[in-house]
Design an enzyme around this catalytic site. Structure first.
Site, mmCIF file in Angstrom:
data_model
loop_
_atom_site.group_PDB
_atom_site.id
_atom_site.type_symbol
_atom_site.label_atom_id
_atom_site.label_comp_id
_atom_site.label_asym_id
_atom_site.label_seq_id
_atom_site.Cartn_x
_atom_site.Cartn_y
_atom_site.Cartn_z
ATOM 1 N N ASP A 82 0.854 -1.188 0.000
ATOM 2 C CA ASP A 82 0.000 0.000 0.000
ATOM 3 C C ASP A 82 0.897 1.249 0.000
ATOM 4 O O ASP A 82 1.860 1.318 0.776
ATOM 5 C CB ASP A 82 -0.874 -0.052 1.274
ATOM 6 C CG ASP A 82 -2.026 0.942 1.252
ATOM 7 O OD1 ASP A 82 -2.334 1.462 0.168
ATOM 8 O OD2 ASP A 82 -2.605 1.175 2.323
ATOM 9 N N HIS A 83 0.603 2.204 -0.870
ATOM 10 C CA HIS A 83 1.329 3.483 -0.931
ATOM 11 C C HIS A 83 2.839 3.324 -1.079
ATOM 12 O O HIS A 83 3.607 4.001 -0.381
ATOM 13 C CB HIS A 83 1.050 4.339 0.317
ATOM 14 C CG HIS A 83 -0.360 4.813 0.413
ATOM 15 N ND1 HIS A 83 -0.889 5.760 -0.427
ATOM 16 C CD2 HIS A 83 -1.370 4.465 1.245
ATOM 17 C CE1 HIS A 83 -2.159 5.971 -0.116
ATOM 18 N NE2 HIS A 83 -2.475 5.187 0.881
ATOM 19 N N ASP A 104 2.297 5.058 -5.461
ATOM 20 C CA ASP A 104 1.633 6.319 -5.135
ATOM 21 C C ASP A 104 2.573 7.481 -5.430
ATOM 22 O O ASP A 104 3.413 7.847 -4.623
ATOM 23 C CB ASP A 104 1.219 6.325 -3.660
ATOM 24 C CG ASP A 104 0.464 7.611 -3.306
ATOM 25 O OD1 ASP A 104 0.305 8.465 -4.199
ATOM 26 O OD2 ASP A 104 0.043 7.745 -2.141
ATOM 27 N N GLU A 134 -2.489 5.906 -8.473
ATOM 28 C CA GLU A 134 -3.404 6.891 -7.872
ATOM 29 C C GLU A 134 -3.296 8.216 -8.598
ATOM 30 O O GLU A 134 -2.209 8.663 -8.955
ATOM 31 C CB GLU A 134 -3.082 7.098 -6.381
ATOM 32 C CG GLU A 134 -3.978 8.167 -5.756
ATOM 33 C CD GLU A 134 -3.956 8.198 -4.225
ATOM 34 O OE1 GLU A 134 -3.692 7.143 -3.620
ATOM 35 O OE2 GLU A 134 -4.202 9.276 -3.667
ATOM 36 N N HIS A 181 -7.734 10.112 4.464
ATOM 37 C CA HIS A 181 -7.130 9.091 5.335
ATOM 38 C C HIS A 181 -7.248 9.521 6.795
ATOM 39 O O HIS A 181 -7.114 10.708 7.103
ATOM 40 C CB HIS A 181 -5.630 8.947 5.050
ATOM 41 C CG HIS A 181 -5.306 8.334 3.725
ATOM 42 N ND1 HIS A 181 -4.785 9.050 2.684
ATOM 43 C CD2 HIS A 181 -5.399 7.067 3.288
ATOM 44 C CE1 HIS A 181 -4.568 8.248 1.660
ATOM 45 N NE2 HIS A 181 -4.930 7.032 1.989
ATOM 46 N N GLY A 182 -7.420 8.569 7.670
ATOM 47 C CA GLY A 182 -7.349 8.864 9.104
ATOM 48 C C GLY A 182 -8.684 9.269 9.697
ATOM 49 O O GLY A 182 -9.737 9.169 9.064
ATOM 50 N N GLY A 211 -11.003 4.636 3.790
ATOM 51 C CA GLY A 211 -12.284 3.920 3.915
ATOM 52 C C GLY A 211 -12.945 4.055 5.274
ATOM 53 O O GLY A 211 -14.147 3.803 5.403
ATOM 54 N N ASN A 231 -9.797 0.522 1.052
ATOM 55 C CA ASN A 231 -8.668 0.484 1.995
ATOM 56 C C ASN A 231 -9.125 0.943 3.364
ATOM 57 O O ASN A 231 -9.806 1.966 3.489
ATOM 58 C CB ASN A 231 -7.558 1.416 1.499
ATOM 59 C CG ASN A 231 -6.810 0.834 0.333
ATOM 60 O OD1 ASN A 231 -7.331 -0.005 -0.394
ATOM 61 N ND2 ASN A 231 -5.576 1.257 0.157
ATOM 62 N N THR A 234 -7.682 2.939 9.850
ATOM 63 C CA THR A 234 -7.821 3.735 11.077
ATOM 64 C C THR A 234 -8.796 3.113 12.075
ATOM 65 O O THR A 234 -8.510 3.059 13.278
ATOM 66 C CB THR A 234 -8.250 5.176 10.721
ATOM 67 O OG1 THR A 234 -7.252 5.730 9.863
ATOM 68 C CG2 THR A 234 -8.370 6.052 11.957
HETATM 69 P P1 13P Z 1 -8.369 4.970 6.646
HETATM 70 O O1 13P Z 1 -7.246 5.683 7.337
HETATM 71 O O2 13P Z 1 -9.531 5.879 6.396
HETATM 72 O O3 13P Z 1 -8.769 3.716 7.313
HETATM 73 O O4 13P Z 1 -7.819 4.586 5.194
HETATM 74 C C1 13P Z 1 -6.776 3.662 5.065
HETATM 75 C C2 13P Z 1 -6.149 3.735 3.712
HETATM 76 O O5 13P Z 1 -6.654 4.343 2.805
HETATM 77 C C3 13P Z 1 -4.877 3.034 3.519
HETATM 78 O O6 13P Z 1 -4.376 3.156 2.234
#
Ligand code: 13P
Length: 389
Positions: A82-83, A104, A134, A181-182, A211, A231, A234
Protein backbone atom coordinates in the site's frame (compact mmCIF):
# COMPACT_ATOMS: atom_id res chain seq x y z
CA UNK A 1 -2.82 -22.70 -2.37
CA UNK A 2 -5.22 -19.84 -1.67
CA UNK A 3 -3.00 -16.94 -2.78
CA UNK A 4 -4.79 -15.83 -5.92
CA UNK A 5 -4.26 -13.35 -8.73
CA UNK A 6 -5.41 -9.97 -7.45
CA UNK A 7 -6.41 -8.81 -10.93
CA UNK A 8 -8.83 -11.74 -11.23
CA UNK A 9 -10.14 -11.05 -7.72
CA UNK A 10 -10.99 -7.42 -8.42
CA UNK A 11 -12.35 -8.16 -11.90
CA UNK A 12 -14.82 -10.59 -10.33
CA UNK A 13 -15.80 -7.99 -7.72
CA UNK A 14 -16.18 -5.37 -10.46
CA UNK A 15 -18.45 -7.61 -12.56
CA UNK A 16 -20.55 -8.67 -9.57
CA UNK A 17 -20.69 -5.27 -7.84
CA UNK A 18 -19.15 -5.86 -4.47
CA UNK A 19 -15.94 -4.64 -2.83
CA UNK A 20 -13.08 -6.53 -1.23
CA UNK A 21 -11.55 -5.05 1.91
CA UNK A 22 -7.85 -4.18 1.78
CA UNK A 23 -6.96 -4.09 5.46
CA UNK A 24 -3.61 -2.60 6.49
CA UNK A 25 -1.86 -4.77 9.06
CA UNK A 26 0.86 -3.67 11.48
CA UNK A 27 1.25 -6.71 13.75
CA UNK A 28 0.46 -10.41 14.15
CA UNK A 29 -2.77 -9.50 15.97
CA UNK A 30 -3.95 -7.56 12.92
CA UNK A 31 -3.13 -10.49 10.61
CA UNK A 32 -4.93 -13.02 12.84
CA UNK A 33 -7.96 -10.76 13.35
CA UNK A 34 -8.39 -10.00 9.63
CA UNK A 35 -8.01 -13.63 8.56
CA UNK A 36 -10.35 -14.85 11.33
CA UNK A 37 -13.05 -12.41 10.18
CA UNK A 38 -12.64 -13.44 6.54
CA UNK A 39 -12.88 -17.12 7.54
CA UNK A 40 -15.98 -16.43 9.63
CA UNK A 41 -17.57 -14.64 6.67
CA UNK A 42 -16.15 -16.97 3.97
CA UNK A 43 -14.86 -13.92 2.17
CA UNK A 44 -11.90 -13.06 -0.06
CA UNK A 45 -9.53 -10.59 1.55
CA UNK A 46 -6.59 -8.34 0.68
CA UNK A 47 -3.91 -7.95 3.31
CA UNK A 48 -2.10 -4.65 2.82
CA UNK A 49 1.18 -3.38 4.19
CA UNK A 50 1.59 0.40 3.94
CA UNK A 51 5.06 1.79 3.33
CA UNK A 52 4.32 4.69 5.72
CA UNK A 53 4.02 2.08 8.51
CA UNK A 54 7.42 0.48 7.93
CA UNK A 55 8.86 2.54 10.80
CA UNK A 56 6.61 0.52 13.17
CA UNK A 57 7.53 -2.99 12.06
CA UNK A 58 10.09 -4.93 10.08
CA UNK A 59 8.53 -5.32 6.63
CA UNK A 60 10.47 -8.49 5.80
CA UNK A 61 9.52 -10.22 9.06
CA UNK A 62 5.85 -9.25 8.91
CA UNK A 63 5.67 -10.31 5.25
CA UNK A 64 6.81 -13.80 6.24
CA UNK A 65 3.91 -14.04 8.69
CA UNK A 66 1.40 -12.59 6.21
CA UNK A 67 2.47 -15.07 3.55
CA UNK A 68 2.22 -18.00 5.95
CA UNK A 69 -1.25 -16.88 7.06
CA UNK A 70 -2.35 -16.50 3.43
CA UNK A 71 -1.06 -19.93 2.45
CA UNK A 72 -2.58 -21.82 5.36
CA UNK A 73 -6.13 -20.48 5.05
CA UNK A 74 -8.48 -21.90 2.43
CA UNK A 75 -9.70 -18.41 1.47
CA UNK A 76 -8.67 -16.47 -1.63
CA UNK A 77 -6.12 -13.92 -0.40
CA UNK A 78 -3.95 -11.26 -2.05
CA UNK A 79 -1.01 -9.48 -0.41
CA UNK A 80 -0.61 -5.86 -1.40
CA UNK A 81 1.99 -3.11 -0.98
CA UNK A 82 0.00 0.00 0.00
CA UNK A 83 1.33 3.48 -0.93
CA UNK A 84 4.71 2.36 -2.27
CA UNK A 85 6.52 5.48 -3.38
CA UNK A 86 9.26 4.24 -5.70
CA UNK A 87 10.21 1.56 -8.20
CA UNK A 88 12.64 0.16 -5.61
CA UNK A 89 9.80 -0.18 -3.06
CA UNK A 90 7.75 -2.15 -5.58
CA UNK A 91 10.65 -4.49 -6.46
CA UNK A 92 11.33 -5.14 -2.78
CA UNK A 93 7.65 -5.86 -2.08
CA UNK A 94 7.33 -8.29 -5.00
CA UNK A 95 10.55 -10.07 -4.04
CA UNK A 96 9.24 -10.42 -0.47
CA UNK A 97 5.95 -11.92 -1.65
CA UNK A 98 3.43 -9.17 -2.42
CA UNK A 99 1.04 -10.29 -5.15
CA UNK A 100 -0.07 -6.73 -5.96
CA UNK A 101 1.61 -3.34 -5.60
CA UNK A 102 0.46 0.24 -5.39
CA UNK A 103 2.62 3.04 -6.72
CA UNK A 104 1.63 6.32 -5.14
CA UNK A 105 3.18 9.19 -7.04
CA UNK A 106 -0.03 11.22 -6.74
CA UNK A 107 1.81 14.13 -5.09
CA UNK A 108 3.94 14.62 -8.25
CA UNK A 109 2.93 16.60 -11.36
CA UNK A 110 0.93 14.44 -13.80
CA UNK A 111 3.78 13.70 -16.23
CA UNK A 112 6.08 12.63 -13.40
CA UNK A 113 3.31 10.52 -11.85
CA UNK A 114 2.85 8.88 -15.26
CA UNK A 115 6.52 8.14 -15.77
CA UNK A 116 7.02 6.77 -12.19
CA UNK A 117 3.88 4.65 -12.51
CA UNK A 118 4.86 3.43 -15.98
CA UNK A 119 8.23 2.19 -14.70
CA UNK A 120 6.51 0.23 -11.91
CA UNK A 121 3.92 -1.22 -14.30
CA UNK A 122 6.61 -2.37 -16.76
CA UNK A 123 8.57 -4.08 -14.00
CA UNK A 124 5.57 -5.59 -12.15
CA UNK A 125 3.79 -6.87 -15.25
CA UNK A 126 7.01 -8.59 -16.32
CA UNK A 127 6.71 -10.40 -12.95
CA UNK A 128 3.00 -11.23 -13.44
CA UNK A 129 1.96 -8.76 -10.72
CA UNK A 130 -0.88 -6.20 -11.11
CA UNK A 131 -0.47 -2.52 -10.21
CA UNK A 132 -2.68 0.10 -8.56
CA UNK A 133 -1.96 3.73 -9.42
CA UNK A 134 -3.40 6.89 -7.87
CA UNK A 135 -4.51 10.11 -9.43
CA UNK A 136 -5.67 13.17 -7.53
CA UNK A 137 -4.83 13.50 -3.85
CA UNK A 138 -6.47 11.87 -0.82
CA UNK A 139 -5.16 13.91 2.14
CA UNK A 140 -4.43 12.73 5.66
CA UNK A 141 -2.41 9.89 7.15
CA UNK A 142 -3.91 6.50 7.98
CA UNK A 143 -4.33 6.04 11.73
CA UNK A 144 -3.95 9.76 12.59
CA UNK A 145 -6.29 12.72 13.09
CA UNK A 146 -7.16 14.34 9.77
CA UNK A 147 -6.81 17.83 11.37
CA UNK A 148 -3.10 17.17 11.88
CA UNK A 149 -2.64 16.70 8.13
CA UNK A 150 -4.87 19.37 6.67
CA UNK A 151 -3.96 19.10 2.95
CA UNK A 152 -6.84 19.70 0.54
CA UNK A 153 -8.51 17.01 -1.50
CA UNK A 154 -7.42 17.15 -5.15
CA UNK A 155 -10.22 15.46 -7.07
CA UNK A 156 -9.44 12.97 -9.84
CA UNK A 157 -10.61 14.33 -13.18
CA UNK A 158 -12.04 12.07 -15.88
CA UNK A 159 -9.78 13.40 -18.64
CA UNK A 160 -6.59 12.94 -16.63
CA UNK A 161 -7.70 9.51 -15.45
CA UNK A 162 -8.15 8.34 -19.05
CA UNK A 163 -4.77 9.80 -20.09
CA UNK A 164 -3.10 8.23 -17.03
CA UNK A 165 -4.60 4.81 -17.73
CA UNK A 166 -3.62 4.92 -21.42
CA UNK A 167 -0.07 6.04 -20.66
CA UNK A 168 0.63 3.67 -17.77
CA UNK A 169 -1.37 0.46 -18.28
CA UNK A 170 -2.31 0.25 -14.57
CA UNK A 171 -4.74 -2.48 -13.53
CA UNK A 172 -6.68 -0.55 -10.85
CA UNK A 173 -7.07 3.15 -10.16
CA UNK A 174 -7.25 4.77 -6.72
CA UNK A 175 -9.50 7.79 -7.14
CA UNK A 176 -9.89 10.89 -5.06
CA UNK A 177 -13.59 11.77 -4.72
CA UNK A 178 -13.68 13.32 -1.25
CA UNK A 179 -12.44 10.67 1.20
CA UNK A 180 -9.63 11.42 3.65
CA UNK A 181 -7.13 9.09 5.33
CA UNK A 182 -7.35 8.86 9.10
CA UNK A 183 -9.79 10.11 11.73
CA UNK A 184 -12.03 13.01 10.77
CA UNK A 185 -14.92 14.84 12.34
CA UNK A 186 -18.25 14.29 10.61
CA UNK A 187 -19.02 12.51 7.40
CA UNK A 188 -17.03 13.46 4.28
CA UNK A 189 -18.90 14.74 1.23
CA UNK A 190 -18.31 12.45 -1.71
CA UNK A 191 -18.57 13.40 -5.37
CA UNK A 192 -20.54 10.45 -6.74
CA UNK A 193 -21.21 12.11 -10.10
CA UNK A 194 -17.48 12.36 -10.70
CA UNK A 195 -16.99 8.74 -9.65
CA UNK A 196 -19.81 7.60 -11.90
CA UNK A 197 -18.23 9.37 -14.88
CA UNK A 198 -14.73 7.99 -14.17
CA UNK A 199 -16.20 4.50 -13.96
CA UNK A 200 -18.22 4.91 -17.15
CA UNK A 201 -15.15 6.00 -19.10
CA UNK A 202 -12.40 3.80 -17.58
CA UNK A 203 -14.23 0.51 -16.95
CA UNK A 204 -11.53 -0.83 -14.63
CA UNK A 205 -11.73 -1.70 -10.92
CA UNK A 206 -11.58 1.47 -8.81
CA UNK A 207 -10.07 1.80 -5.34
CA UNK A 208 -11.05 3.98 -2.39
CA UNK A 209 -8.46 5.12 0.12
CA UNK A 210 -9.61 6.59 3.41
CA UNK A 211 -12.28 3.92 3.91
CA UNK A 212 -12.78 4.64 7.63
CA UNK A 213 -15.73 6.76 8.73
CA UNK A 214 -18.12 6.53 5.77
CA UNK A 215 -21.81 5.78 6.15
CA UNK A 216 -23.37 2.49 5.02
CA UNK A 217 -25.13 4.41 2.25
CA UNK A 218 -21.85 5.95 1.07
CA UNK A 219 -20.19 2.54 0.86
CA UNK A 220 -23.14 1.24 -1.14
CA UNK A 221 -22.99 4.12 -3.61
CA UNK A 222 -19.20 3.79 -3.99
CA UNK A 223 -19.61 0.11 -4.88
CA UNK A 224 -22.47 0.88 -7.27
CA UNK A 225 -20.05 3.16 -9.11
CA UNK A 226 -17.15 0.78 -9.72
CA UNK A 227 -15.31 0.69 -6.38
CA UNK A 228 -14.08 -2.88 -5.80
CA UNK A 229 -11.32 -2.37 -3.23
CA UNK A 230 -11.76 -0.35 -0.06
CA UNK A 231 -8.67 0.48 1.99
CA UNK A 232 -9.25 0.43 5.70
CA UNK A 233 -6.94 0.94 8.63
CA UNK A 234 -7.82 3.74 11.08
CA UNK A 235 -10.91 2.04 12.52
CA UNK A 236 -8.89 -1.16 13.07
CA UNK A 237 -6.11 0.79 14.74
CA UNK A 238 -8.60 2.63 16.98
CA UNK A 239 -10.33 -0.61 17.97
CA UNK A 240 -6.94 -2.07 18.95
CA UNK A 241 -6.08 1.13 20.85
CA UNK A 242 -9.35 1.09 22.77
CA UNK A 243 -8.79 -2.52 23.76
CA UNK A 244 -5.31 -1.73 25.03
CA UNK A 245 -6.55 1.27 27.05
CA UNK A 246 -9.30 -0.83 28.60
CA UNK A 247 -6.81 -3.56 29.45
CA UNK A 248 -4.42 -0.98 30.88
CA UNK A 249 -7.06 0.56 33.13
CA UNK A 250 -7.23 -2.74 35.00
CA UNK A 251 -4.52 -2.39 37.67
CA UNK A 252 -3.76 -6.09 37.66
CA UNK A 253 -2.68 -5.78 34.01
CA UNK A 254 0.99 -4.84 34.09
CA UNK A 255 2.78 -6.89 31.45
CA UNK A 256 2.71 -6.80 27.65
CA UNK A 257 0.47 -9.83 27.23
CA UNK A 258 -2.07 -8.42 29.73
CA UNK A 259 -2.24 -5.14 27.81
CA UNK A 260 -2.32 -6.78 24.37
CA UNK A 261 -5.01 -9.34 25.23
CA UNK A 262 -8.02 -9.35 22.93
CA UNK A 263 -6.61 -7.11 20.17
CA UNK A 264 -7.08 -9.76 17.47
CA UNK A 265 -10.71 -10.17 18.57
CA UNK A 266 -11.34 -6.42 18.35
CA UNK A 267 -9.83 -6.32 14.84
CA UNK A 268 -11.88 -9.32 13.86
CA UNK A 269 -15.15 -7.62 14.85
CA UNK A 270 -14.41 -4.48 12.84
CA UNK A 271 -13.26 -6.45 9.81
CA UNK A 272 -16.29 -8.76 9.84
CA UNK A 273 -18.60 -5.74 9.85
CA UNK A 274 -16.88 -4.28 6.75
CA UNK A 275 -16.93 -7.59 4.90
CA UNK A 276 -20.67 -7.91 5.48
CA UNK A 277 -21.31 -4.29 4.52
CA UNK A 278 -19.27 -4.39 1.32
CA UNK A 279 -20.86 -7.56 -0.04
CA UNK A 280 -17.85 -9.89 -0.11
CA UNK A 281 -19.26 -12.28 2.54
CA UNK A 282 -19.85 -15.76 1.12
CA UNK A 283 -17.86 -15.08 -2.08
CA UNK A 284 -14.77 -17.17 -1.23
CA UNK A 285 -15.68 -20.45 -2.93
CA UNK A 286 -16.88 -18.80 -6.13
CA UNK A 287 -13.73 -16.69 -6.29
CA UNK A 288 -11.41 -19.65 -5.77
CA UNK A 289 -12.88 -21.17 -8.92
CA UNK A 290 -12.67 -17.92 -10.86
CA UNK A 291 -9.16 -16.73 -9.94
CA UNK A 292 -5.83 -18.01 -11.18
CA UNK A 293 -3.71 -19.19 -8.26
CA UNK A 294 -0.40 -17.44 -7.61
CA UNK A 295 2.20 -20.15 -8.19
CA UNK A 296 5.89 -19.71 -7.63
CA UNK A 297 8.33 -21.36 -10.03
CA UNK A 298 11.61 -22.90 -8.92
CA UNK A 299 14.47 -22.59 -11.40
CA UNK A 300 17.01 -25.28 -10.52
CA UNK A 301 20.46 -25.81 -12.04
CA UNK A 302 22.74 -28.73 -11.21
CA UNK A 303 26.30 -28.22 -12.43
CA UNK A 304 29.98 -29.08 -12.29
CA UNK A 305 32.78 -26.54 -12.64
CA UNK A 306 35.99 -26.51 -14.58
CA UNK A 307 38.81 -24.05 -13.93
CA UNK A 308 37.72 -22.77 -10.49
CA UNK A 309 38.96 -23.94 -7.09
CA UNK A 310 36.62 -24.21 -4.08
CA UNK A 311 37.26 -20.59 -3.10
CA UNK A 312 36.48 -19.48 -6.66
CA UNK A 313 33.21 -21.44 -6.70
CA UNK A 314 32.17 -19.98 -3.34
CA UNK A 315 32.90 -16.44 -4.41
CA UNK A 316 30.96 -16.95 -7.67
CA UNK A 317 28.00 -18.28 -5.63
CA UNK A 318 28.12 -15.35 -3.22
CA UNK A 319 28.16 -12.85 -6.06
CA UNK A 320 25.30 -14.71 -7.72
CA UNK A 321 23.23 -14.57 -4.55
CA UNK A 322 23.73 -10.83 -4.27
CA UNK A 323 23.18 -9.97 -7.95
CA UNK A 324 20.39 -12.40 -8.80
CA UNK A 325 18.30 -11.88 -5.68
CA UNK A 326 17.96 -8.16 -6.55
CA UNK A 327 16.32 -8.94 -9.91
CA UNK A 328 12.57 -8.17 -9.92
CA UNK A 329 10.45 -11.25 -9.25
CA UNK A 330 13.22 -13.27 -7.58
CA UNK A 331 11.94 -14.45 -4.21
CA UNK A 332 14.99 -16.35 -3.09
CA UNK A 333 18.39 -17.61 -4.28
CA UNK A 334 19.83 -20.74 -2.70
CA UNK A 335 23.20 -22.25 -3.57
CA UNK A 336 24.72 -25.51 -2.42
CA UNK A 337 27.29 -28.28 -2.78
CA UNK A 338 26.50 -31.98 -3.09
CA UNK A 339 26.77 -33.89 0.16
CA UNK A 340 27.82 -37.17 -1.53
CA UNK A 341 31.35 -37.20 -2.98
CA UNK A 342 30.33 -39.39 -5.93
CA UNK A 343 27.30 -37.23 -6.98
CA UNK A 344 27.05 -36.72 -10.76
CA UNK A 345 26.68 -32.99 -10.19
CA UNK A 346 28.69 -31.25 -7.48
CA UNK A 347 26.85 -27.90 -7.13
CA UNK A 348 23.39 -26.37 -7.50
CA UNK A 349 21.37 -23.17 -7.73
CA UNK A 350 17.76 -22.78 -6.78
CA UNK A 351 16.27 -19.48 -7.89
CA UNK A 352 12.64 -19.03 -6.78
CA UNK A 353 10.46 -16.87 -9.04
CA UNK A 354 7.30 -15.09 -7.92
CA UNK A 355 5.43 -16.24 -11.04
CA UNK A 356 5.88 -18.00 -14.40
CA UNK A 357 6.28 -14.62 -16.08
CA UNK A 358 9.61 -14.20 -14.31
CA UNK A 359 11.15 -17.10 -16.27
CA UNK A 360 11.35 -14.75 -19.26
CA UNK A 361 12.03 -11.43 -17.56
CA UNK A 362 14.80 -12.99 -15.43
CA UNK A 363 16.46 -14.58 -18.44
CA UNK A 364 16.45 -11.24 -20.28
CA UNK A 365 17.50 -9.10 -17.31
CA UNK A 366 20.87 -7.39 -17.94
CA UNK A 367 22.25 -8.35 -14.50
CA UNK A 368 21.39 -12.00 -15.03
CA UNK A 369 22.91 -12.04 -18.49
CA UNK A 370 26.10 -10.37 -17.30
CA UNK A 371 26.49 -12.75 -14.37
CA UNK A 372 25.63 -15.84 -16.42
CA UNK A 373 27.90 -14.95 -19.35
CA UNK A 374 30.89 -13.68 -17.40
CA UNK A 375 30.86 -15.50 -14.06
CA UNK A 376 28.92 -18.73 -14.48
CA UNK A 377 28.71 -20.26 -17.95
CA UNK A 378 32.47 -20.07 -18.75
CA UNK A 379 33.13 -22.43 -15.79
CA UNK A 380 29.96 -24.50 -15.57
CA UNK A 381 30.23 -26.61 -18.71
CA UNK A 382 28.30 -29.66 -17.51
CA UNK A 383 24.87 -28.66 -16.25
CA UNK A 384 21.17 -29.48 -16.33
CA UNK A 385 18.31 -27.23 -15.41
CA UNK A 386 14.57 -27.37 -14.87
CA UNK A 387 11.83 -24.84 -14.02
CA UNK A 388 9.09 -26.45 -11.96
CA UNK A 389 5.92 -25.44 -10.09
P1 13P B 1 -8.37 4.97 6.65
O1 13P B 1 -7.25 5.68 7.34
O2 13P B 1 -9.53 5.88 6.40
O3 13P B 1 -8.77 3.72 7.31
O4 13P B 1 -7.82 4.59 5.19
C1 13P B 1 -6.78 3.66 5.06
C2 13P B 1 -6.15 3.74 3.71
O5 13P B 1 -6.65 4.34 2.81
C3 13P B 1 -4.88 3.03 3.52
O6 13P B 1 -4.38 3.16 2.23
Amino acid sequence: MPLVHMGDMLRHAYQHKYAIGAFDVVSLDFISGVIAAAEEKQAPVIISLAESHFEYFDFELLMAAVERAARRTWLPVAIHLDHGETLESAVRAINLGCTGVMVDASNLPLQENISRTRSVVDMAHACGIPVEGELGYVPGVEGEDAERHPGNVVYTTVGEAQAYLDATGIDFLAVSVGTVHGRMKGEPKLDFERLNEINRVLQIPLVIHGGTGLSDEQYRRLIDNGVTKINYYTALSDAAGRRMKDNGSNHAATGYTDIAKGIAGAIRQQTARCIELWGSAGKATELLEYCRPCRQVDHVILYNVDGLDTEGVNSMMQEGQRVLSAIPGVREVVTGHAVQHDASYRHCWLVRFADRAVIKSYKEHADHQRFANERFRPYAGGRVSIDFE
